[in-house]
Design a protein around this motif. Structure first.
Motif, PDB file in Angstrom:
ATOM      1  N   ASP A 115     -26.412  54.905   4.265  1.00 38.65           N
ATOM      2  CA  ASP A 115     -25.559  53.716   4.303  1.00 38.65           C
ATOM      3  C   ASP A 115     -26.247  52.522   4.952  1.00 38.65           C
ATOM      4  N   PHE A 116     -27.405  52.757   5.574  1.00 39.14           N
ATOM      5  CA  PHE A 116     -28.052  51.693   6.334  1.00 39.14           C
ATOM      6  C   PHE A 116     -29.511  51.549   5.914  1.00 39.14           C
ATOM      7  N   GLU A 117     -29.967  50.316   5.931  1.00 39.81           N
ATOM      8  CA  GLU A 117     -31.366  50.010   5.650  1.00 39.81           C
ATOM      9  C   GLU A 117     -31.990  49.367   6.879  1.00 39.81           C
ATOM     10  N   ASN A 118     -33.301  49.412   6.942  1.00 42.89           N
ATOM     11  CA  ASN A 118     -34.013  48.900   8.116  1.00 42.89           C
ATOM     12  C   ASN A 118     -33.788  47.406   8.329  1.00 42.89           C
ATOM     13  N   LYS A 119     -33.537  46.669   7.238  1.00 38.88           N
ATOM     14  CA  LYS A 119     -33.362  45.221   7.325  1.00 38.88           C
ATOM     15  C   LYS A 119     -31.936  44.818   7.703  1.00 38.88           C
ATOM     16  N   ASP A 120     -31.002  45.767   7.765  1.00 37.26           N
ATOM     17  CA  ASP A 120     -29.593  45.457   8.053  1.00 37.26           C
ATOM     18  C   ASP A 120     -29.419  44.854   9.443  1.00 37.26           C
TER      19      ASP A 120
END
Length: 439
Positions: A115-120
């Protein structure tokens, strides 16, 4: 006669008939946006009404902070709290109404890596009654997701640090470096048995206190953990094996007196972690008694007395006594940082820590007193060692400031502060060794 009307939408409010005397109040957990919409509608339509913002201050502050962060450009929100709680539902409604991807969760287990990306840009908020230790677990989980979703180098570096922490490698390294410091300070040459046995004993002690911790015991009661009794039993078996190997090594080098001393202090220092002993101490009304029999004090005493025993307790001197106190304070401060991080969990599960027994503020005052004591007795250390022994005093000061900082914040990434405390001690002892070799 007085009456009341409950509205949940502007449409319902528009059907309200004007009265001579009217007031506007709200549910304490109401969405702040909706309250302002009602307030604006009534003023625009010339209602003669007294308006009272009865939204809870804590709720209002959290909602305002969330709105500010959304305006600053975050793209995901994690709301922590009961899914049936009006407080947390309002927070989720605010972010969702602004098109922000929102996750309403009750604990860190509900977070999904995908559900999460490093750029979030993620903002974490919670209901007013959500315990801070649950929030800290969520923050730690999000950091784990971020680091494992990052580039390959960061991922490997993070996983190595995590492995060192979980496998208790840091205490082994600290024990080894401190032993080398004792060799330099004493001017002696220690045999290889000490350099293997002492780090193993440090590891054994860390595992023992870890396994006997009330929070860990509660953790292993989680139904998701299979064979939990076997895991705990295997942990104690490993402790016994490490301890036995250490004694055999010392025996092979003829350290009979040291083994006898080790067995005696092990009995007294590991006793506070036995559940039946802990229960008896917890019912004693004298705080000073609880303080002296806390796991932190005994673990710190165990480490410092073990290191001094390697030098030898014969020929008592003020130098040896001062060195013992300094090392005791260093380990006590290091362990206290972990206790401060785990304060709420210790409070719930009844762990005997200084912060639980006498409170955070009094505990910090006590730490400051210990720092003053270390400064006063340090001249006795410097007389018999090089000036770079002041590195140990620097560790105490750093730990003190770290505790003061932790006292002032509510939510934190626990793993980061554990690493800071470990690396502070590792770097300072390594620097002492390097400077001594140069000198």
């Amino acid at each position: 006669s007085a009456g009341y009307i409950v509205v949940s939408t502007i449409e319902e409010l528009s059907s309200v008939v004007k009265q001579e005397k009217m007031i506007l109040v709200s549910q304490t957990t109401l969405n702040i946006d909706f309250f302002h919409q009602c307030e604006a509608y009534l003023q625009e339509n010339n209602f003669k009404i007294s308006i009272f913002n009865t939204i809870c201050d804590s709720t209002q502050n959290r909602q305002n902070e969330l709105i500010k962060k959304i305006n600053d450009g975050i793209n995901k929100v994690v709301v922590i709290g009961g899914k049936n709680s009006g407080n947390t539902k309002r927070l989720a409604e605010i972010s969702e109404s602004r098109g922000i991807k929102t996750y309403l969760i009750e604990n860190s287990d509900e977070l999904n890596n995908n559900d999460f990306e490093n750029k979030d840009q993620i903002f974490v908020t919670a209901g007013a009654s959500t315990p801070s230790w649950i929030i800290n677990n969520v923050i730690s989980r999000l950091h784990y997701i971020k680091n494992t979703n990052g580039n390959f180098f960061i991922k490997i570096l993070f996983l190595v640090h995590l492995m060192f922490d979980k496998l208790k490698i840091f205490p082994v390294m600290i024990g080894l470096l401190f032993l080398k410091c004792m060799e330099i300070i004493s001017g002696s040459t220690f045999h290889s048995g000490f350099f293997i046995a002492i780090p193993l004993i440090f590891l054994c002690a860390e595992l023992f206190y870890f396994l006997s911790d009330n929070i860990i015991i509660q953790f292993y009661k989680n139904e998701k953990i299979k064979h939990k009794k076997t895991v705990i039993a295997a942990g104690y078996l490993l402790c016994t094996l490490l301890y036995t190997v250490s004694i055999v090594l010392l025996f092979s080098h003829g350290e009979i007196n040291f083994i006898i001393y080790l067995l005696i202090i092990s009995f007294f220092c590991f006793a506070p972690s036995i559940p039946s002993f802990r229960k008896k101490v917890s019912h004693n009304s004298k705080k000073i008694f609880k303080l002296l029999f806390s796991s932190n004090f005994f673990k710190s005493f165990f480490y410092s007395s073990l290191l001094l025993a390697v030098i030898g307790f014969n020929n008592f001197s003020f130098f040896k006594a001062s060195l013992f106190i300094i090392i005791l304070i260093i380990f006590y401060f290091k362990n206290s940082i972990i206790e401060l991080i785990n304060y709420e969990g210790d409070l719930i599960f009844g762990n005997l820590t200084i912060f639980v027994m006498i409170g955070k503020m009094k505990s910090l005052k006590f730490m400051i007193l210990l720092s003053v004591i270390s400064v006063l007795i340090y001249p006795l250390i410097i007389i018999n060692t090089e000036m770079h022994a002041l590195l140990f005093e620097a560790v105490i000061i750093i730990y003190l400031f770290l505790m003061i900082f932790l006292y002032r914040i509510f939510y934190l990434y626990e793993f980061k502060f554990k690493l800071i405390s470990d690396y502070t001690l590792l770097i300072s002892t390594a620097a002492f060794i390097v400077l001594s070799s140069i000198a």
